[in-house]
Design an enzyme around this catalytic site. Structure first.
Site, PDB file in Angstrom:
ATOM      1  N   ARG A  74       0.846  -1.191   0.000  1.00  0.00           N
ATOM      2  CA  ARG A  74       0.000   0.000   0.000  1.00  0.00           C
ATOM      3  C   ARG A  74       0.884   1.245   0.000  1.00  0.00           C
ATOM      4  O   ARG A  74       2.108   1.148   0.038  1.00  0.00           O
ATOM      5  CB  ARG A  74      -0.935  -0.009   1.221  1.00  0.00           C
ATOM      6  CG  ARG A  74      -0.163  -0.367   2.486  1.00  0.00           C
ATOM      7  CD  ARG A  74      -0.691   0.235   3.711  1.00  0.00           C
ATOM      8  NE  ARG A  74      -0.598   1.670   3.663  1.00  0.00           N
ATOM      9  CZ  ARG A  74       0.530   2.356   3.807  1.00  0.00           C
ATOM     10  NH1 ARG A  74       1.685   1.753   3.973  1.00  0.00           N
ATOM     11  NH2 ARG A  74       0.521   3.672   3.769  1.00  0.00           N
ATOM     12  N   GLY A  75       0.246   2.423  -0.023  1.00  0.00           N
ATOM     13  CA  GLY A  75       1.004   3.666  -0.120  1.00  0.00           C
ATOM     14  C   GLY A  75       1.143   3.998  -1.598  1.00  0.00           C
ATOM     15  O   GLY A  75       1.517   3.143  -2.413  1.00  0.00           O
ATOM     16  N   ARG A 121      -7.218  -0.001  -7.032  1.00  0.00           N
ATOM     17  CA  ARG A 121      -7.483   1.079  -6.071  1.00  0.00           C
ATOM     18  C   ARG A 121      -7.678   2.369  -6.861  1.00  0.00           C
ATOM     19  O   ARG A 121      -6.901   2.668  -7.769  1.00  0.00           O
ATOM     20  CB  ARG A 121      -6.334   1.219  -5.060  1.00  0.00           C
ATOM     21  CG  ARG A 121      -6.213  -0.039  -4.177  1.00  0.00           C
ATOM     22  CD  ARG A 121      -5.420   0.198  -2.938  1.00  0.00           C
ATOM     23  NE  ARG A 121      -6.086   1.104  -2.024  1.00  0.00           N
ATOM     24  CZ  ARG A 121      -5.485   1.621  -0.948  1.00  0.00           C
ATOM     25  NH1 ARG A 121      -4.226   1.343  -0.681  1.00  0.00           N
ATOM     26  NH2 ARG A 121      -6.150   2.436  -0.146  1.00  0.00           N
ATOM     27  N   GLN A 161      -2.695   2.828   9.951  1.00  0.00           N
ATOM     28  CA  GLN A 161      -1.372   2.832   9.300  1.00  0.00           C
ATOM     29  C   GLN A 161      -0.333   3.585  10.126  1.00  0.00           C
ATOM     30  O   GLN A 161       0.858   3.305  10.043  1.00  0.00           O
ATOM     31  CB  GLN A 161      -1.456   3.462   7.903  1.00  0.00           C
ATOM     32  CG  GLN A 161      -2.183   2.634   6.863  1.00  0.00           C
ATOM     33  CD  GLN A 161      -3.631   3.027   6.746  1.00  0.00           C
ATOM     34  OE1 GLN A 161      -4.255   3.445   7.714  1.00  0.00           O
ATOM     35  NE2 GLN A 161      -4.179   2.906   5.560  1.00  0.00           N
ATOM     36  N   ASP A 221      -1.723  11.039  -1.934  1.00  0.00           N
ATOM     37  CA  ASP A 221      -2.069  10.043  -2.943  1.00  0.00           C
ATOM     38  C   ASP A 221      -2.355  10.674  -4.290  1.00  0.00           C
ATOM     39  O   ASP A 221      -2.330  10.003  -5.320  1.00  0.00           O
ATOM     40  CB  ASP A 221      -3.287   9.230  -2.480  1.00  0.00           C
ATOM     41  CG  ASP A 221      -2.909   8.428  -1.251  1.00  0.00           C
ATOM     42  OD1 ASP A 221      -2.897   9.012  -0.143  1.00  0.00           O
ATOM     43  OD2 ASP A 221      -2.567   7.242  -1.409  1.00  0.00           O
ATOM     44  N   ASN A 247      -5.253  12.917   0.488  1.00  0.00           N
ATOM     45  CA  ASN A 247      -4.455  12.016   1.339  1.00  0.00           C
ATOM     46  C   ASN A 247      -5.408  11.259   2.259  1.00  0.00           C
ATOM     47  O   ASN A 247      -6.630  11.470   2.237  1.00  0.00           O
ATOM     48  CB  ASN A 247      -3.412  12.820   2.142  1.00  0.00           C
ATOM     49  CG  ASN A 247      -2.369  11.933   2.788  1.00  0.00           C
ATOM     50  OD1 ASN A 247      -1.816  11.061   2.127  1.00  0.00           O
ATOM     51  ND2 ASN A 247      -2.103  12.126   4.057  1.00  0.00           N
ATOM     52  N   LYS A 248      -4.842  10.399   3.060  1.00  0.00           N
ATOM     53  CA  LYS A 248      -5.630   9.542   3.948  1.00  0.00           C
ATOM     54  C   LYS A 248      -6.669  10.337   4.731  1.00  0.00           C
ATOM     55  O   LYS A 248      -6.403  11.458   5.175  1.00  0.00           O
ATOM     56  CB  LYS A 248      -4.664   8.814   4.893  1.00  0.00           C
ATOM     57  CG  LYS A 248      -5.279   7.833   5.857  1.00  0.00           C
ATOM     58  CD  LYS A 248      -6.144   6.778   5.194  1.00  0.00           C
ATOM     59  CE  LYS A 248      -5.440   5.959   4.132  1.00  0.00           C
ATOM     60  NZ  LYS A 248      -6.365   5.114   3.335  1.00  0.00           N
TER      61      LYS A 248
HETATM   62  O1  MRU Z   1      -4.716   3.541   1.943  1.00  0.00           O
HETATM   63  P1  MRU Z   1      -3.219   3.631   1.997  1.00  0.00           P
HETATM   64  O2  MRU Z   1      -2.638   3.046   3.236  1.00  0.00           O
HETATM   65  O3  MRU Z   1      -2.568   3.109   0.737  1.00  0.00           O
HETATM   66  O4  MRU Z   1      -2.984   5.199   2.043  1.00  0.00           O
HETATM   67  C1  MRU Z   1      -1.704   5.711   2.048  1.00  0.00           C
HETATM   68  C2  MRU Z   1      -1.641   7.141   2.389  1.00  0.00           C
HETATM   69  O5  MRU Z   1      -2.596   7.855   2.513  1.00  0.00           O
HETATM   70  C3  MRU Z   1      -0.299   7.686   2.431  1.00  0.00           C
HETATM   71  O6  MRU Z   1      -0.156   8.615   3.423  1.00  0.00           O
HETATM   72  C4  MRU Z   1      -0.058   8.248   1.040  1.00  0.00           C
HETATM   73  O7  MRU Z   1      -0.182   7.193   0.114  1.00  0.00           O
HETATM   74  C5  MRU Z   1       1.206   8.857   0.876  1.00  0.00           C
HETATM   75  S1  MRU Z   1       2.398   7.626   0.599  1.00  0.00           S
HETATM   76  C6  MRU Z   1       3.939   8.262   0.523  1.00  0.00           C
END
Ligand code: MRU
Length: 375
Positions: free
Chosen positions: A53-54, A90, A203, A244, A254-255
Site C-alpha cells: 500500500r502507499g 485502487r 497505518q 495520494d 491524502n488519507k
Molecule cells: O490507503 P493507503 O494506506 O494506501 O494510504 C496511504 C496514504 O494515505 C499515504 O499517506 C499516502 O499514500 C502517501 S504515501 C507516501
C-alpha cells in the site's frame, strides 16, 4: 530503510529475475513476513488487499504486475486486459495509473519478444527513481526542520506531527513525509514525531510507529483527534504528511483525516507541509474535492479491530453494536489554501497552479501514454 538493522527496500526482484518480493504490511507491526508475487493476479491481489500500500509503492508493484502479465502472454489483448485489471485495484492514488502508463509506453511499440525485458526494466527504473525522489524530498524537507531546530535551545526537541504512513513502507525507500525526519535524526537533530494512529486501518499506529522505531526515531502514537489539542499547546512545530494525488492547483488528497489536521494547523499557525514525488501530481485535475474519486472500503475496517492479545495471539474483535451502519471513506482532500508548501524532488513548491506548472513544465504538458480515467 532498516529492518532489524538490515538495509531493506519495500519491493525487490528475487534472484530468479522474475518474481517480485514485498513485505506483507497486513501483518505489521506484530509479524514481519515477506511475500513472493509471481503473476499479475498476485500483484493485483496484493494491492487490493493492502498487503502492499502507499501511493508510490502500489505504482511500483503495479508496474511489475504488468511485466509479469507480459511474461505469461505478451499479446496486445493481454496487455490491455492486465492494465485494466491493475488499474481497477485502487481508485484514488494516481501513482498507480502513472506507473502503468510508464510501462505501457515502454512496451506498446515493441515486438512481443522484446516486451517482457522492456517492462521489467521500466519497473526496476520506477523503483530506483522513486527511491531517488524520496531521498531528494528528504534533503529539501530537512532544511525546514533545521530552521526550526536553529530557533530552539540546544537539545530541545523538534516536534513533527504526521498522519497515516507516508514512510518507506509506502514508497520504495526513505518515504516521503518521513524522509526529512530520518535525515534530521541521522544528523543528530533531536526530533520527536507525534504519530496519528489513523483509523480505521491504523497505518500510523501499525506502520509509521514500526518504521520510526526500527530507525530509532523518538515517537508517540496519538489518537487521531489529539493533534488539535497538541497544536493549541505549542507541542507541534510542523506537520508533514504524504499524498495520494495532488491536483494541478495544489489540492492534496491524502488519507482520511488529513483535512482536519490541516484546518487545525491553519488555526494554530503550525506549518503544514505535504511531501510527494512528481508521480503523485495529476495535472489532468484541478479541483480535488470535486474531481478526485475517493475510495470507499469495507465497513469491517471500521466495525472491527485486530490486535495482539497478551498471550501473543492475533485476534479480531467487533467494536460497534450489531446492525449499526458504518461508513469508510479512505481519503479526503485538503484545499491548496491550507497547505504551506509541497516538498517535491525539485524543491519546496507553493501549492498553486503557477508554481506547480513552473516547477514541472515537462510533466504539466505531458500527455498520458494511454488515456483512461483512473478507477
Ligand atoms: O490507503 P493507503 O494506506 O494506501 O494510504 C496511504 C496514504 O494515505 C499515504 O499517506 C499516502 O499514500 C502517501 S504515501 C507516501
Amino acid at each position: 530503510m532498516k529492518i532489524n538493522g538490515k538495509q531493506t527496500r519495500s519491493i525487490w526482484l528475487e534472484a530468479d529475475g522474475q518474481t517480485v518480493g514485498i513485505i506483507d504490511q497486513t501483518l505489521l507491526p506484530h509479524r514481519y513476513a515477506t511475500l513472493q508475487l509471481k503473476s499479475c493476479d498476485d500483484a493485483a491481489h496484493a494491492i487490493k488487499s493492502m498487503q502492499t500500500r502507499g501511493a508510490p509503492l502500489i505504482g511500483a508493484v503495479a508496474a511489475y504486475g504488468l511485466a509479469m502479465a507480459l511474461r505469461a502472454d505478451a499479446s496486445d489483448e493481454n496487455l490491455e486486459r492486465s492494465y485494466a485489471a491493475l488499474l481497477s485495484t485502487r481508485p484514488t492514488a494516481i501513482n498507480l495509473k502513472w506507473a502503468l502508463d510508464e510501462v505501457m509506453a515502454a512496451v506498446r511499440n515493441r515486438s512481443r519478444e522484446e516486451r517482457v525485458a522492456a517492462a521489467y526494466l521500466r519497473a526496476a527504473k520506477i523503483c530506483d527513481e522513486d527511491a531517488a525522489m524520496s531521498e531528494a524530498i528528504g534533503k529539501h524537507g530537512l532544511k525546514l526542520i533545521e530552521e526550526i531546530a536553529a530557533k530552539k535551545k540546544p537539545g530541545e526537541r523538534v516536534n513533527v506531527l504526521t498522519h497515516c504512513n507516508a514512510g518507506w513502507l509506502a514508497t520504495v525507500d526513505w518515504g516521503t513525509a518521513t524522509a526529512p525526519i530520518y535525515m534530521a535524526h541521522d544528523k543528530g537533530i533531536p526530533i520527536h514525531v507525534w504519530v496519528d494512529e489513523t483509523r480505521p486501518r491504523n497505518q500510523g499506529a501499525s506502520l509509521t510507529a514500526f518504521e520510526l522505531g526500527q530507525h530509532g526515531v523518538k515517537h508517540t502514537v496519538i489518537p487521531d483527534n489529539t493533534g488539535g489539542h497538541l497544536m493549541q499547546h505549542g507541542e507541534v512545530d510542523i506537520a508533514f504528511v504524504g499524498s495520494d494525488r495532488v491536483t494541478a492547483q495544489g489540492d492534496v488528497c491524502n488519507k482520511i483525516g488529513t483535512y482536519l489536521k490541516a484546518l487545525a494547523a491553519k488555526d494554530n499557525g503550525v506549518p503544514f507541509y505535504v511531501a510527494l514525488p512528481s508521480s503523485t501530481i495529476d495535472f489532468s485535475v484541478n479541483d480535488g474535492v470535486a474531481e478526485i474519486p475517493i475510495e470507499e472500503r469495507a465497513g469491517d475496517e471500521v466495525s472491527k479491530m485486530t490486535g495482539r492479545t497478551a498471550s501473543g495471539q492475533i485476534e479480531t474483535v467487533t467494536i460497534t453494536p450489531e446492525g449499526s451502519p458504518v461508513a469508510n471513506y479512505g481519503f479526503d482532500v485538503t484545499p491548496a489554501r491550507l497547505v504551506s508548501g509541497l516538498i517535491t524532488e525539485r524543491g519546496i513548491v507553493p501549492a498553486n497552479s503557477a508554481a506547480l506548472a513552473k516547477a514541472f513544465p515537462d510533466h504539466s504538458s505531458r500527455k498520458p501514454a494511454i488515456k483512461r480515467a483512473a478507477g
